[in-house]
Design an enzyme around this catalytic site. Sequence first.
Site, PDB file in Angstrom:
ATOM      1  N   CYS A 135     -28.317  18.291 -24.627  1.00  0.00           N
ATOM      2  CA  CYS A 135     -29.384  18.431 -23.633  1.00  0.00           C
ATOM      3  C   CYS A 135     -30.778  18.127 -24.193  1.00  0.00           C
ATOM      4  O   CYS A 135     -31.731  17.991 -23.431  1.00  0.00           O
ATOM      5  CB  CYS A 135     -29.352  19.821 -23.011  1.00  0.00           C
ATOM      6  SG  CYS A 135     -27.789  20.160 -22.177  1.00  0.00           S
ATOM      7  N   HIS A 277     -36.300  20.652 -19.942  1.00  0.00           N
ATOM      8  CA  HIS A 277     -34.909  20.349 -19.613  1.00  0.00           C
ATOM      9  C   HIS A 277     -34.461  21.332 -18.542  1.00  0.00           C
ATOM     10  O   HIS A 277     -34.670  22.539 -18.660  1.00  0.00           O
ATOM     11  CB  HIS A 277     -34.047  20.486 -20.868  1.00  0.00           C
ATOM     12  CG  HIS A 277     -32.594  20.654 -20.566  1.00  0.00           C
ATOM     13  ND1 HIS A 277     -31.918  19.779 -19.745  1.00  0.00           N
ATOM     14  CD2 HIS A 277     -31.697  21.604 -20.924  1.00  0.00           C
ATOM     15  CE1 HIS A 277     -30.660  20.179 -19.630  1.00  0.00           C
ATOM     16  NE2 HIS A 277     -30.506  21.287 -20.328  1.00  0.00           N
ATOM     17  N   ASN A 307     -27.865  20.941 -13.923  1.00  0.00           N
ATOM     18  CA  ASN A 307     -28.183  20.648 -15.329  1.00  0.00           C
ATOM     19  C   ASN A 307     -27.520  19.317 -15.685  1.00  0.00           C
ATOM     20  O   ASN A 307     -26.298  19.221 -15.706  1.00  0.00           O
ATOM     21  CB  ASN A 307     -27.638  21.793 -16.184  1.00  0.00           C
ATOM     22  CG  ASN A 307     -27.895  21.610 -17.675  1.00  0.00           C
ATOM     23  OD1 ASN A 307     -28.087  20.504 -18.150  1.00  0.00           O
ATOM     24  ND2 ASN A 307     -27.870  22.709 -18.406  1.00  0.00           N
TER      25      ASN A 307
HETATM   26  O1  UT7 Z   1     -28.323  22.927 -21.054  1.00  0.00           O
HETATM   27  C1  UT7 Z   1     -28.556  23.652 -22.227  1.00  0.00           C
HETATM   28  C2  UT7 Z   1     -27.550  24.679 -22.479  1.00  0.00           C
HETATM   29  N1  UT7 Z   1     -27.208  25.516 -21.376  1.00  0.00           N
HETATM   30  C3  UT7 Z   1     -27.997  26.507 -20.921  1.00  0.00           C
HETATM   31  O2  UT7 Z   1     -29.119  26.656 -21.306  1.00  0.00           O
HETATM   32  C4  UT7 Z   1     -27.400  27.482 -19.947  1.00  0.00           C
HETATM   33  C5  UT7 Z   1     -27.783  28.885 -20.345  1.00  0.00           C
HETATM   34  N2  UT7 Z   1     -27.083  29.966 -19.659  1.00  0.00           N
HETATM   35  C6  UT7 Z   1     -27.139  30.197 -18.319  1.00  0.00           C
HETATM   36  O3  UT7 Z   1     -27.713  29.425 -17.572  1.00  0.00           O
HETATM   37  C7  UT7 Z   1     -26.548  31.481 -17.807  1.00  0.00           C
HETATM   38  O4  UT7 Z   1     -26.152  32.275 -18.906  1.00  0.00           O
HETATM   39  C8  UT7 Z   1     -25.333  31.317 -16.835  1.00  0.00           C
HETATM   40  C9  UT7 Z   1     -25.825  30.731 -15.515  1.00  0.00           C
HETATM   41  C10 UT7 Z   1     -24.282  30.430 -17.447  1.00  0.00           C
HETATM   42  C11 UT7 Z   1     -24.742  32.681 -16.521  1.00  0.00           C
HETATM   43  O5  UT7 Z   1     -25.737  33.509 -15.942  1.00  0.00           O
HETATM   44  P1  UT7 Z   1     -26.045  34.936 -16.566  1.00  0.00           P
HETATM   45  O6  UT7 Z   1     -27.102  35.517 -15.749  1.00  0.00           O
HETATM   46  O7  UT7 Z   1     -26.304  34.775 -18.021  1.00  0.00           O
HETATM   47  O8  UT7 Z   1     -24.684  35.701 -16.316  1.00  0.00           O
HETATM   48  P2  UT7 Z   1     -23.746  36.463 -17.374  1.00  0.00           P
HETATM   49  O9  UT7 Z   1     -22.858  35.470 -18.078  1.00  0.00           O
HETATM   50  O10 UT7 Z   1     -24.558  37.401 -18.217  1.00  0.00           O
HETATM   51  O11 UT7 Z   1     -22.840  37.321 -16.422  1.00  0.00           O
HETATM   52  C12 UT7 Z   1     -23.403  38.381 -15.616  1.00  0.00           C
HETATM   53  C13 UT7 Z   1     -22.380  38.823 -14.584  1.00  0.00           C
HETATM   54  C14 UT7 Z   1     -20.997  39.088 -15.181  1.00  0.00           C
HETATM   55  O12 UT7 Z   1     -20.413  40.150 -14.428  1.00  0.00           O
HETATM   56  P3  UT7 Z   1     -20.432  41.650 -15.001  1.00  0.00           P
HETATM   57  O13 UT7 Z   1     -19.707  41.603 -16.313  1.00  0.00           O
HETATM   58  O14 UT7 Z   1     -21.878  42.019 -15.165  1.00  0.00           O
HETATM   59  O15 UT7 Z   1     -19.721  42.431 -13.923  1.00  0.00           O
HETATM   60  C15 UT7 Z   1     -20.239  37.823 -14.936  1.00  0.00           C
HETATM   61  O16 UT7 Z   1     -18.840  38.022 -14.851  1.00  0.00           O
HETATM   62  O17 UT7 Z   1     -22.184  37.771 -13.630  1.00  0.00           O
HETATM   63  C16 UT7 Z   1     -20.794  37.386 -13.610  1.00  0.00           C
HETATM   64  N3  UT7 Z   1     -20.746  35.949 -13.416  1.00  0.00           N
HETATM   65  C17 UT7 Z   1     -20.635  35.376 -12.218  1.00  0.00           C
HETATM   66  N4  UT7 Z   1     -20.539  35.898 -10.982  1.00  0.00           N
HETATM   67  C18 UT7 Z   1     -20.443  35.041  -9.943  1.00  0.00           C
HETATM   68  C19 UT7 Z   1     -20.821  34.967 -14.344  1.00  0.00           C
HETATM   69  N5  UT7 Z   1     -20.776  33.762 -13.772  1.00  0.00           N
HETATM   70  C20 UT7 Z   1     -20.652  33.984 -12.449  1.00  0.00           C
HETATM   71  C21 UT7 Z   1     -20.543  33.148 -11.323  1.00  0.00           C
HETATM   72  N6  UT7 Z   1     -20.453  33.721 -10.108  1.00  0.00           N
HETATM   73  N7  UT7 Z   1     -20.557  31.789 -11.430  1.00  0.00           N
END
Ligand code: UT7
Length: 363
Positions: A135, A277, A307
């Site tokens: 990225c 980005h 992205n």
């Molecule tokens: O391009 C360069 C590299 N990439 C990035 O920079 C991406 C960086 N990361 C992100 O954008 C975010 O971490 C994500 C969008 C991938 C995930 O969002 P988050 O706010 O960090 O969620 P999380 O992984 O901390 O998960 C929080 C909660 C979890 O549930 P519990 O354990 O709190 O009950 C996950 O299971 O959200 C849940 N969850 C979802 N729920 C519905 C994770 N993904 C999803 C989903 N839909 N798609």
Amino acid sequence: MDASERALDRAAHNAGPRPAPAPGRRAAVLSGVAGWVPPGTVANADLADRLDTTDEWIRTRTGIAQRHTVPPGTATREMAAEAGRLALKSAGRDTVDAVVLATVTPDRHCPATAPEVATALGLGPVAAHDVSAVCAGFLYALASAAGSIAAGFADHVLVIGAETFSAIVDPDDRNTAIIFGDAAGAVVLRAGDPDEPGALGPVRLGSDGAHSDLIQIPAGGARQRLAGTDPAPGEYCLRMQGRKVYRHAKERMSQAAHDVLERSGWSIGDVDRLATHQANARITEAVADELGVPRDRVLSNIEHVGNTSAASLPLLLADAASSGLLLPHHRVLLAAFGAGLVWGAASLTWPDVTALSVHTYRG
Ligand code: UT7
């Protein structure tokens, strides 16, 4: 001092502030910009059942409403050529001395895709190579091209970022399938004066391989092949530890952008537009807040494209310039972050250029 201490000493020295380019030096000047996305779209609602997610969750946590995917039979070469053709048109050129393609989704592992793109564009036997920095790939490619121009190896370089992430994303992985999309963007750089609008200012690039596991495709590389083990299902797909990546992305982009501000001699009030980005809208906002850039100066198109990795920055610039959000003489701060880990930042004053964007998301 032994060899490793000398290396550390050198790295510390290299990381320190450097003076801005002296006036009169040959600089790389942006002379054309374009973006291209394939017509097919995948809306959040299309992912809801399969991934046990909702449109609202994806919008709230990422800012994304839809992403684009390539049609069957096409991949990175075609998208890169489309964006490259438009960027050349934007620059009013039909020749360049080199093509640099930033991608981690080349059509094949070997050879690079850039030579085929150069041929598809009818550019003749020019230098052409791929850059693999995920990225942050566009900023790495930009730095490589600008270096060639500054050294006098080239007068005009086509720099493309193009990614077919639909080929490497696991459709059942809700960490990645909600984020990534396919797209291409490109700029043309020409030799010019460091003081003219469009001249690329200081560039800051960095890496940290200690965290290479945070975003990776586990299988398909030389290490896995030589190990003689059969990859587990899904190991040819991208795996990401989203939360940890999020933290690194925010910190690394903020720090790199801050360094570039200092090297540019700009204060935060001088920044007319922040172009990061497009990883996640919340990351972009967090970087803006960390730097103190007001939200109305922050460019964003993630809602419509997701992205798009190395395509993200040139596509964002093309969209913003073609929609009037990015204007000549705006001072622009760029930042990017990706797997590796790798990151970068750069600055430039926007030139008077006609951006071409095949979009505006086609409605
Ligand atoms: O391009 C360069 C590299 N990439 C990035 O920079 C991406 C960086 N990361 C992100 O954008 C975010 O971490 C994500 C969008 C991938 C995930 O969002 P988050 O706010 O960090 O969620 P999380 O992984 O901390 O998960 C929080 C909660 C979890 O549930 P519990 O354990 O709190 O009950 C996950 O299971 O959200 C849940 N969850 C979802 N729920 C519905 C994770 N993904 C999803 C989903 N839909 N798609």
